[in-house]
Design an enzyme around this catalytic site. Structure first.
Site, mmCIF file in Angstrom:
data_model
loop_
_atom_site.group_PDB
_atom_site.id
_atom_site.type_symbol
_atom_site.label_atom_id
_atom_site.label_comp_id
_atom_site.label_asym_id
_atom_site.label_seq_id
_atom_site.Cartn_x
_atom_site.Cartn_y
_atom_site.Cartn_z
ATOM 1 N N ARG A 64 27.462 -37.520 -8.617
ATOM 2 C CA ARG A 64 27.160 -38.950 -8.425
ATOM 3 C C ARG A 64 28.061 -39.834 -9.288
ATOM 4 N NH1 ARG A 64 21.505 -38.778 -9.127
ATOM 5 N NH2 ARG A 64 21.872 -39.429 -11.266
ATOM 6 N N TYR A 118 27.710 -64.710 3.029
ATOM 7 C CA TYR A 118 27.602 -63.660 4.058
ATOM 8 C C TYR A 118 26.119 -63.411 4.387
ATOM 9 C CZ TYR A 118 27.757 -58.929 5.982
ATOM 10 O OH TYR A 118 27.585 -57.825 6.769
ATOM 11 N N ASP A 190 31.940 -63.306 -3.991
ATOM 12 C CA ASP A 190 32.343 -62.385 -2.921
ATOM 13 C C ASP A 190 33.785 -62.744 -2.587
ATOM 14 O OD1 ASP A 190 32.878 -61.117 -0.483
ATOM 15 O OD2 ASP A 190 30.768 -61.132 0.100
ATOM 16 N N LYS A 215 36.871 -54.030 4.663
ATOM 17 C CA LYS A 215 37.706 -54.980 5.431
ATOM 18 C C LYS A 215 39.194 -54.715 5.138
ATOM 19 C CE LYS A 215 33.662 -56.607 6.353
ATOM 20 N NZ LYS A 215 32.979 -56.160 7.555
HETATM 21 C C1 LIG Z 1 32.228 -61.631 3.273
HETATM 22 C C2 LIG Z 1 31.570 -60.296 3.438
HETATM 23 N N1 LIG Z 1 31.006 -59.735 2.353
HETATM 24 C C3 LIG Z 1 30.391 -58.540 2.438
HETATM 25 C C4 LIG Z 1 30.317 -57.860 3.632
HETATM 26 C C5 LIG Z 1 29.592 -56.552 3.687
HETATM 27 O O1 LIG Z 1 30.457 -55.470 3.766
HETATM 28 P P1 LIG Z 1 30.042 -54.099 4.450
HETATM 29 O O2 LIG Z 1 30.074 -54.329 5.924
HETATM 30 O O3 LIG Z 1 31.029 -53.110 3.949
HETATM 31 O O4 LIG Z 1 28.652 -53.770 3.995
HETATM 32 C C6 LIG Z 1 30.901 -58.397 4.768
HETATM 33 C C7 LIG Z 1 30.841 -57.670 6.075
HETATM 34 O O5 LIG Z 1 31.098 -58.208 7.112
HETATM 35 C C8 LIG Z 1 31.544 -59.656 4.681
HETATM 36 O O6 LIG Z 1 32.101 -60.250 5.756
#
Ligand SMILES: Cc1ncc(COP(=O)(O)O)c(C=O)c1O
Length: 394
Positions: A64, A118, A190, A215
């Protein structure tokens, strides 16, 4: 490794410690760390076993807590954020967002969250955090230093996302972070859209920087992974919270993500170039009222993008000039080169119709909005595809 190196060089050099890629003293090595698949790790004796406690990156302990594959990625991500001390890895970007928030909040606290956050992070705050006695107040993404007026007795943290999901408001991050530092409040951002290549969030004043590596950093639509990078002041608490939540990151996924990181610069530059060409073309179309692209003046906070970022990526939205929501859906369905899918950041173009849900900011449009991810195809092919669908809009 010297922090003086330019970001493009750091992308290539970061995290490549000899002890993680070498075969041993004087035996050379490989370029990328191997995939170390492990749950059990063996010790020579009890003294060595005890010396591995508490678990830390760089010392084999238990599956882990990772092995060279994960440590190399974590170290590379830390090196991409000047001023950062640590990076922790997660099985998705959403898990990274939740872990970062749980690092800074406690029962009875309030967190200020940008209204353009998000959707899953928003839902986490409104449901799980609420259940543990943490309140969330959403704020206008354009608030800037005005955030001072929202800070109360119980405010412990401010969550930023710049540009915001789907509507792309660029925040005045340094101004918000300066207020937060003065008041002793944590800041989380973020930073998925820009990645640390185009926006250095820790240097801009943030305490914790979250990236959904799913992404652009993974970049090939085939891996789920999240990261949180933090300053020295937050390193221990982030590390402990992550371990107590039991997070583990698959070595295969860490390996794929590290492979993606090495080519981030060339891919992002092409996403930027293609994205801007398509965005500028769309801006001139009579069916389009606004193009919400941080590098175009129409976008709220464009001046902060111009001041603070070193590039734009390929994700932006278009607002139609009138029409029912169903007209946006049909526009997307008619496209042939754009896939219909939730993600972005891969090599392929995507289109997603959406209706922003907001509580605190005035940017709620009645007209259809479509989010476009511009991939690595030839932009003229994408423009022809968009033109054919636009000609039937209504
Ligand atoms: C701005 C943003 N933050 C976080 C996430 C979450 O990422 P994950 O899909 O890897 O959980 C996304 C996913 O679309 C996103 O667009």
């Amino acid at each position: 490794m010297s922090k003086e190196l330019r970001p493009e060089t750091r992308l290539v050099e970061a995290g490549r410690r000899k002890e993680w890629t070498g075969l041993g003293e004087g035996k050379g090595g490989i370029v990328n760390p191997a995939v170390w698949r492990a749950s059990t790790m063996l010790f020579d004796d009890v003294v060595a076993m005890e010396a591995a406690n508490p678990p830390r990156d760089g010392t084999l302990h238990y599956g882990r807590n990772g092995a060279p594959t994960q440590w190399a990625l974590a170290e590379a991500l830390t090196e991409m954020e000047p001023g950062a001390a640590i990076t922790k890895l997660y099985s998705s970007g959403a898990a990274a967002c939740a872990a970062a928030i749980l690092t800074v909040v406690g029962a009875g606290d309030e967190i200020l969250v940008v209204d353009s956050v998000y959707g899953t992070t928003r839902a986490f705050c409104e449901t799980t955090l609420k259940r543990f006695g943490v309140t969330t107040r959403f704020y206008d993404p354009m608030i800037g230093a005005g955030i001072a007026g929202l800070i109360g007795e119980k405010t412990c943290a401010i969550l930023l996302e710049s540009p915001g999901s789907n509507t792309f408001e660029v925040q005045d991050v340094p101004a918000i972070c300066a207020v937060a530092r003065e008041r002793g409040i944590a800041t989380l951002i973020d930073n998925t859209w820009a990645t640390p290549l185009f926006f250095q969030a820790i240097a801009a004043g943030c305490d914790l920087s979250i990236v959904a590596c799913t992404k652009y950093i993974g970049g090939h639509a085939d891996v789920m992974l999240g990261s949180v990078t933090a300053t020295e002041a937050w390193a221990e608490r982030l590390d402990r919270t992550t371990r107590m939540l039991g997070h583990a990151c698959s070595p295969d996924d860490a390996w794929l993500t590290l492979r993606g990181l090495r080519t981030l610069d060339v891919r992002l530059r092409r996403h930027e170039e293609n994205g801007l060409k398509v965005a500028r073309w769309l801006k001139e179309r009579p069916q389009i009222a606004r193009v919400l692209h941080p590098a175009l003046p129409d976008c709220p906070g464009h001046e902060y993008w111009a001041r603070d970022f070193t590039g734009a990526t390929g994700l932006f939205s278009i607002v139609f000039d009138g029409g029912e929501p169903a007209a946006g859906d049909r526009f997307v369905e008619r496209l042939e080169l754009f896939g219909l899918g939730y993600s972005w950041g891969g090599f392929e173009s995507l289109a997603l119709p959406h209706v922003p849900k907001r509580t605190a900011s005035p940017n709620a449009w009645e007209e259809p909005i479509v989010r476009l991810h511009i991939g690595l195809e030839h932009p003229d092919d994408l423009i022809e595809d968009l033109a054919a669908s636009l000609s039937r809009y209504g």
